[in-house]
Design an enzyme around this catalytic site. Structure first.
Site, PDB file in Angstrom:
ATOM      1  N   CYS A  83      -9.934 -16.842 -65.382  1.00 57.98           N
ATOM      2  CA  CYS A  83      -9.013 -17.794 -65.995  1.00 57.98           C
ATOM      3  C   CYS A  83      -7.740 -17.894 -65.164  1.00 57.98           C
ATOM      4  O   CYS A  83      -7.568 -17.200 -64.155  1.00 57.98           O
ATOM      5  CB  CYS A  83      -8.685 -17.387 -67.433  1.00 57.98           C
ATOM      6  N   CYS A  99      -5.799 -14.713 -64.384  1.00 55.98           N
ATOM      7  CA  CYS A  99      -6.247 -13.945 -63.215  1.00 55.98           C
ATOM      8  C   CYS A  99      -5.610 -14.500 -61.948  1.00 55.98           C
ATOM      9  O   CYS A  99      -5.160 -13.738 -61.077  1.00 55.98           O
ATOM     10  CB  CYS A  99      -7.765 -14.007 -63.102  1.00 55.98           C
ATOM     11  N   ASP A 134     -10.933 -47.859 -54.223  1.00 57.92           N
ATOM     12  CA  ASP A 134     -11.500 -48.082 -52.902  1.00 57.92           C
ATOM     13  C   ASP A 134     -12.159 -49.462 -52.901  1.00 57.92           C
ATOM     14  O   ASP A 134     -12.459 -50.018 -53.958  1.00 57.92           O
ATOM     15  CB  ASP A 134     -12.528 -46.984 -52.609  1.00 57.92           C
TER      16      ASP A 134
END
Length: 729
Positions: free
Chosen positions: A3, A6, A415
């Protein structure tokens, strides 16, 4: 790492070293570290190890273990065993008449693999956190599972389960088993972790896909003209290297000798290969489709356009990991508070003279009722329901980040090639000199082009196949890289290729000039040395493009066209669909720069693309949306994928994402509110562990029910028409 907590811990530990700055990418499991020469790599690795995580230098070797596969296996086993545990335990607790000898042993036997083996990742993480003096949601999950399981096994060992009958099993804290609570928490949280890991693996796949564009070897020319093959990493600026037909250009450089058609679609997205000759620049990762080139290396290694593109994707993914789930962000406060309340409850009851049994039951109730079942379900259930609804519509929402981004997006960058257009060249007009019919011009051109694999050739042959009964054979065919092709058709010399302005009459010159202004590609056809006519080709507009742009405007979103193509075709397409803001000739890093420019203006940007050249921009944008027929790397980099090639799904994706986000926010509000209200009741002894477990299950049920409303999320009639059309045989 599991997570954002961490990630933050590793970054903080590394950041405490003098002169070290670290950014950790949760998606790829990599850290980008800046450090001085006085900080050896071994120190960096040791610091990460001390934080409780394994670390090593990046390698090309695949990981020894696949976390997605491991989570899938644990989740499948947990779900398979939890269903009978929940059914049997609840039924037999409430209806004693259904009990059979040894029923509690059966429940325990089914639940223990779930709370032990399946929940082991949470227990292991909790132990690591304990050793380093920190807590995460893994800590709370582990404590809740262990406490509920231990209390249940203690009751089973003392025989107190058998003494509880009828509603006493619900109202009295001494008898019932709570193993279904422990198994349920494990199963639900594993489900969320599994789907999150799948999304992270897809994000890591972006880097692998982009890396495939790099050439491993290059043929270098010596000063005496000799050739030798070297690893591309050994190429140096100023070296001359050879590019044969079908090979990738090893690095960015300038053509010294030769003429060739170069497929630049990986960088510009344009379907027509660029014709290059001496003095023209070429980009690493593009492919020479015809002709032989000698190229001088201008930039190598980390300075190449492809390397910058890889860095842009990785940096964008690092930014994604910094905005992880709300549950992870609050866990640093929520988990210690819950554990503190549970400890205070235990101490308070003991000081008040209560029995150890009652004190432990009250503390356990706090932990059980605070277990993040509803929190763990809030996001994954809404995502799963939205994914099902999206699948019906042809929309794939990858994760929570997409939903967070949609609420604030005000600009949509599109694009051109393959997104607003079909991405396939087609003949749109013909012009002939007096005495030559259009059918005859097309017949002769198609005869020559039928022997070529060039995209322009395929378009001409396709047009002839749809209009003419037959096309003659060609003899003496010759491809002329950069110029076109020629051959003999029915005894006449026919050349199809670049237009020679000197051969055009006034009418043809006017026609080709108009085509050029409209951004169309023009090829001339000469027969026996005399101009016979010209053919205009273009990448047709997608039928749904104009309607999709109008729908975006109706939702308050500002469309912007960013393309690697030239200004003329870019502005022609923009005018056709109703876009006023246009950026042309944008290479991949240029697209990222435009995204950053718009973001610097305070705009929240969504990027819509389909090609490899769009991957970095898709990752850099606040929200990346890929068209489903696009390149795999674009699909990996995007947060939302339109499975069908119909842009009418784009506004529908925005609507679905907004509805899903609203549902998730409602789920989280309920889950946190439930904990705030229920934890004090449990601490006061008004809820025993089983009732706490039932309340937790009710909270989860409400979250699931709220999420199920997304199955009927409203969409426009245009989108329903798209879905109906695809369902028809």
């Amino acid at each position: 790492m599991t997570c954002a907590a961490c990630v933050g811990r590793v970054e903080r530990k590394l950041g405490k070293l003098a002169g070290v700055t670290a950014t950790v990418n949760l998606a790829t499991g990599r850290a980008s570290v800046e450090h001085g020469p006085d900080v050896p790599v071994a120190t960096l690795l040791a610091t990460v190890e001390k934080a409780g995580y394994r670390a090593g230098l990046p390698t090309a070797e695949p990981p020894a273990a696949d976390p997605v596969r491991d989570l899938r296996r644990r989740f499948a086993v947990a779900l398979l065993l939890f269903i009978p545990v929940a059914d049997v335990s609840l039924a037999l607790s409430l209806v004693p008449g259904l009990r059979f000898p040894g029923w509690e042993v059966v429940v325990a036997a089914l639940a223990l693999p779930v709370v032990g083996w399946a929940a082991w990742p949470f227990h292991r993480a909790a132990l690591v956190n304990l050793r380093h003096g920190t807590t995460t949601m893994d800590t709370l999950v582990s404590v809740g599972v262990v406490a509920a399981s231990g209390w249940s096994l203690a009751n089973l060992a003392t025989g107190e389960v058998a003494t509880a009958t009828g509603w006493a099993a619900v109202l009295h804290p001494s008898g019932p088993l709570y193993l279904e609570v422990a198994a349920g928490v494990t199963t639900f949280v594993l489900a969320g972790r599994y789907f999150e890991a799948r999304a992270r693996r897809g994000a890591a796949g972006v880097m692998r896909s982009l890396a495939l564009l790099r050439s491993d070897e290059v043929t270098v020319l010596d000063e005496d003209g000799g050739e030798r093959t070297l690893p591309t990493d050994l190429l140096r600026a100023g070296d001359l290297f050879l590019v044969r037909p079908g090979e990738r250009v090893a690095t960015d450089g300038t053509v010294v000798d030769g003429v060739a058609a170069v497929d630049t679609s990986a960088m510009t997205g344009e379907p027509v290969p660029a014709e290059v000759a001496a003095g023209d620049e070429v980009t690493g990762g593009t492919i020479a489709t015809g002709g032989r080139l000698v190229v001088r290396a201008d930039t190598v290694g980390a300075d190449t356009r492809l390397a910058r593109m890889l860095r842009a994707v990785e940096q964008a993914q690092v930014q994604k990991s910094a905005a992880q789930r709300l549950v992870d962000r609050v866990s640093a406060v929520f988990v210690p508070v819950v554990l503190g309340v549970a400890a205070a409850t235990l101490a308070g009851w003991l000081l008040a003279g209560a029995t150890t049994h009652d004190a432990v039951a009250a503390a356990l109730s706090v932990v059980v009722i605070a277990c993040p079942c509803a929190l763990g379900l809030a996001t994954p259930t809404a995502l799963m329901v939205a994914a099902g609804r999206g699948a019906e519509l042809g929309i794939f929402l990858k994760g929570h980040r997409a939903l967070e981004a949609v609420r604030a997006v005000d600009t949509v960058v599109l694009d051109k090639t393959g997104t607003l257009t079909t991405g396939r060249m087609s003949v749109v007009a013909l012009a002939c000199v007096d005495g030559v019919a259009e059918a005859e011009l097309l017949r002769l051109a198609a005869a020559v082009e039928r022997a070529s694999e060039h995209p322009i050739a395929r378009a001409i042959v396709q047009r002839a196949g749809g209009e003419l009964p037959s096309v003659p054979d060609v003899a003496d065919f010759e491809a002329m890289p950069g110029l076109g092709a020629r051959g003999t058709v029915e005894g006449r010399a026919v050349v199809v290729g670049r237009v020679d302005e000197a051969l055009l009459d006034d009418d043809l010159r006017a026609a080709t000039g108009g085509w050029a202004a409209a951004g169309r590609t023009t090829v001339g056809v000469t027969v026996d040395g005399r101009i016979a006519g010209a053919i205009a080709l273009a990448d047709p507009l997608a039928p749904s493009a104009a309607g999709a742009v109008a729908a975006l405007r109706a939702r308050g979103l500002q469309p912007v066209l960013v393309t690697g193509d030239g200004p003329a075709p870019a502005h022609a397409v923009a005018a056709a669909v109703g876009i006023t803001e246009v950026i042309a000739r944008a290479m991949p890093d240029g697209k990222v720069a435009e995204i950053r420019r718009l973001q610097a203006q305070g705009r929240r940007v969504a990027m819509v693309g389909d090609g490899v050249n769009d991957a970095a921009a898709l990752a850099a944008a606040d929200l990346g949306i890929a068209v489903g027929a696009g390149a795999d790397v674009a699909l990996d980099a995007a947060d939302v994928v339109l499975v069908r090639d119909d842009l009418r799904l784009l506004p529908a994706a925005v609507d679905l994402a907004r509805a899903t986000l609203g549902t998730i926010r409602g789920n989280l509000a309920w889950a946190f509110g439930y904990n705030l209200a229920a934890v004090p009741l449990a601490a006061a002894g008004l809820l025993n562990p089983l009732v706490a477990g039932a309340a937790m299950a009710l909270s989860s049920l409400l979250v699931v029910t709220n999420s199920l409303r997304l199955r009927h999320a409203a969409v426009d009639n245009d989108v329903l028409a798209v879905v109906s059309a695809h369902k028809q045989p």
